[in-house]
Design a protein around this motif. Structure first.
Motif, mmCIF file in Angstrom:
data_model
loop_
_atom_site.group_PDB
_atom_site.id
_atom_site.type_symbol
_atom_site.label_atom_id
_atom_site.label_comp_id
_atom_site.label_asym_id
_atom_site.label_seq_id
_atom_site.Cartn_x
_atom_site.Cartn_y
_atom_site.Cartn_z
ATOM 1 N N ASP A 89 0.841 -1.202 0.000
ATOM 2 C CA ASP A 89 0.000 0.000 0.000
ATOM 3 C C ASP A 89 0.872 1.247 0.000
ATOM 4 O O ASP A 89 1.888 1.319 0.694
ATOM 5 C CB ASP A 89 -0.876 -0.051 1.259
ATOM 6 C CG ASP A 89 -1.855 1.098 1.337
ATOM 7 O OD1 ASP A 89 -1.431 2.253 1.221
ATOM 8 O OD2 ASP A 89 -3.047 0.811 1.543
ATOM 9 N N ILE A 90 0.499 2.239 -0.782
ATOM 10 C CA ILE A 90 1.302 3.469 -0.904
ATOM 11 C C ILE A 90 1.468 4.164 0.443
ATOM 12 O O ILE A 90 2.528 4.707 0.756
ATOM 13 C CB ILE A 90 0.723 4.433 -1.964
ATOM 14 C CG1 ILE A 90 1.688 5.602 -2.194
ATOM 15 C CG2 ILE A 90 -0.583 5.003 -1.538
ATOM 16 C CD1 ILE A 90 2.241 5.631 -3.550
ATOM 17 N N LYS A 91 0.424 4.130 1.268
ATOM 18 C CA LYS A 91 0.529 4.751 2.598
ATOM 19 C C LYS A 91 1.590 4.034 3.426
ATOM 20 O O LYS A 91 2.369 4.675 4.141
ATOM 21 C CB LYS A 91 -0.819 4.703 3.315
ATOM 22 C CG LYS A 91 -1.857 5.627 2.728
ATOM 23 C CD LYS A 91 -3.159 5.493 3.505
ATOM 24 C CE LYS A 91 -4.264 6.321 2.891
ATOM 25 N NZ LYS A 91 -5.534 6.152 3.601
ATOM 26 N N LEU A 92 1.613 2.699 3.340
ATOM 27 C CA LEU A 92 2.618 1.944 4.088
ATOM 28 C C LEU A 92 4.018 2.218 3.571
ATOM 29 O O LEU A 92 4.969 2.305 4.352
ATOM 30 C CB LEU A 92 2.311 0.444 4.018
ATOM 31 C CG LEU A 92 1.139 -0.040 4.854
ATOM 32 C CD1 LEU A 92 0.896 -1.521 4.613
ATOM 33 C CD2 LEU A 92 1.388 0.219 6.329
ATOM 34 N N GLU A 93 4.165 2.356 2.270
ATOM 35 C CA GLU A 93 5.473 2.661 1.699
ATOM 36 C C GLU A 93 5.978 4.021 2.184
ATOM 37 O O GLU A 93 7.149 4.164 2.559
ATOM 38 C CB GLU A 93 5.409 2.642 0.172
ATOM 39 C CG GLU A 93 5.266 1.250 -0.403
ATOM 40 C CD GLU A 93 5.276 1.250 -1.922
ATOM 41 O OE1 GLU A 93 6.031 2.057 -2.513
ATOM 42 O OE2 GLU A 93 4.545 0.434 -2.501
ATOM 43 N N ILE A 94 5.109 5.006 2.185
ATOM 44 C CA ILE A 94 5.492 6.341 2.665
ATOM 45 C C ILE A 94 5.827 6.292 4.147
ATOM 46 O O ILE A 94 6.831 6.856 4.601
ATOM 47 C CB ILE A 94 4.367 7.362 2.374
ATOM 48 C CG1 ILE A 94 4.237 7.562 0.857
ATOM 49 C CG2 ILE A 94 4.641 8.687 3.082
ATOM 50 C CD1 ILE A 94 3.007 8.345 0.440
ATOM 51 N N ALA B 220 6.804 3.645 5.891
ATOM 52 C CA ALA B 220 8.041 2.877 6.065
ATOM 53 C C ALA B 220 9.255 3.747 5.759
ATOM 54 O O ALA B 220 10.266 3.696 6.467
ATOM 55 C CB ALA B 220 8.031 1.638 5.179
ATOM 56 N N GLY B 221 9.155 4.568 4.715
ATOM 57 C CA GLY B 221 10.253 5.464 4.386
ATOM 58 C C GLY B 221 10.498 6.484 5.481
ATOM 59 O O GLY B 221 11.645 6.781 5.827
ATOM 60 N N ILE C 288 14.871 6.581 11.908
ATOM 61 C CA ILE C 288 15.835 5.686 12.554
ATOM 62 C C ILE C 288 17.251 6.071 12.143
ATOM 63 O O ILE C 288 18.149 6.154 12.992
ATOM 64 C CB ILE C 288 15.535 4.209 12.219
ATOM 65 C CG1 ILE C 288 14.245 3.777 12.912
ATOM 66 C CG2 ILE C 288 16.700 3.306 12.623
ATOM 67 C CD1 ILE C 288 13.729 2.423 12.483
ATOM 68 N N ASN C 289 17.459 6.304 10.869
ATOM 69 C CA ASN C 289 18.797 6.708 10.404
ATOM 70 C C ASN C 289 19.245 7.997 11.065
ATOM 71 O O ASN C 289 20.414 8.131 11.443
ATOM 72 C CB ASN C 289 18.817 6.859 8.882
ATOM 73 C CG ASN C 289 18.857 5.529 8.174
ATOM 74 O OD1 ASN C 289 19.395 4.569 8.684
ATOM 75 N ND2 ASN C 289 18.287 5.479 6.984
ATOM 76 N N ASP C 290 18.347 8.950 11.215
ATOM 77 C CA ASP C 290 18.693 10.211 11.875
ATOM 78 C C ASP C 290 19.026 9.986 13.350
ATOM 79 O O ASP C 290 19.960 10.586 13.889
ATOM 80 C CB ASP C 290 17.550 11.218 11.756
ATOM 81 C CG ASP C 290 17.358 11.705 10.320
ATOM 82 O OD1 ASP C 290 18.275 11.529 9.490
ATOM 83 O OD2 ASP C 290 16.275 12.257 10.035
ATOM 84 N N ALA C 291 18.269 9.118 14.018
ATOM 85 C CA ALA C 291 18.464 8.881 15.451
ATOM 86 C C ALA C 291 19.743 8.108 15.730
ATOM 87 O O ALA C 291 20.372 8.303 16.776
ATOM 88 C CB ALA C 291 17.267 8.127 16.021
ATOM 89 N N ILE C 292 20.155 7.262 14.814
ATOM 90 C CA ILE C 292 21.352 6.450 15.029
ATOM 91 C C ILE C 292 22.583 7.317 15.231
ATOM 92 O O ILE C 292 23.498 6.961 15.965
ATOM 93 C CB ILE C 292 21.547 5.454 13.861
ATOM 94 C CG1 ILE C 292 20.524 4.332 13.982
ATOM 95 C CG2 ILE C 292 22.954 4.881 13.826
ATOM 96 C CD1 ILE C 292 20.528 3.351 12.840
#
Length: 79
Positions: free
Chosen positions: A2-7, A9-10, A16-20
């Motif tokens: 689903d497009i909403k899930l893809e957005i 998930a991104g 997560i990448n920012d928090a790492i």
């Protein structure tokens, strides 16, 4: 997907990448801790005289690997 899930998930992946960048994790301590636990458990299995079969010893050691999320390879998989 689903497009909403893809957005979503991104967005989660980006967060997560920012928090790492701000998280400090001493990986040596984590790795050493898991390794020592696994070695202690393996030692107990090897020294356990109640286990009569070498096959059972190997199966228990493979179980310890799996418990600690360590890949034991596929040679043990007989099923």
């Amino acid at each position: 997907m689903d497009i909403k899930l893809e957005i979503f998930a991104g967005a989660v992946a980006d967060a997560i990448n920012d928090a790492i960048e701000y998280i400090y994790l001493d990986t040596d301590d984590v790795i050493n801790s898991v390794a020592l636990k696994a070695l202690y458990e393996i030692q107990n299995v090897i020294q356990d005289e109640a286990i009569e079969s070498d096959f059972d010893v190997v199966e228990k050691i493979v179980g310890i690997f799996e418990k600690h999320n360590i890949d034991a390879g596929s040679r043990h998989n007989f099923g």
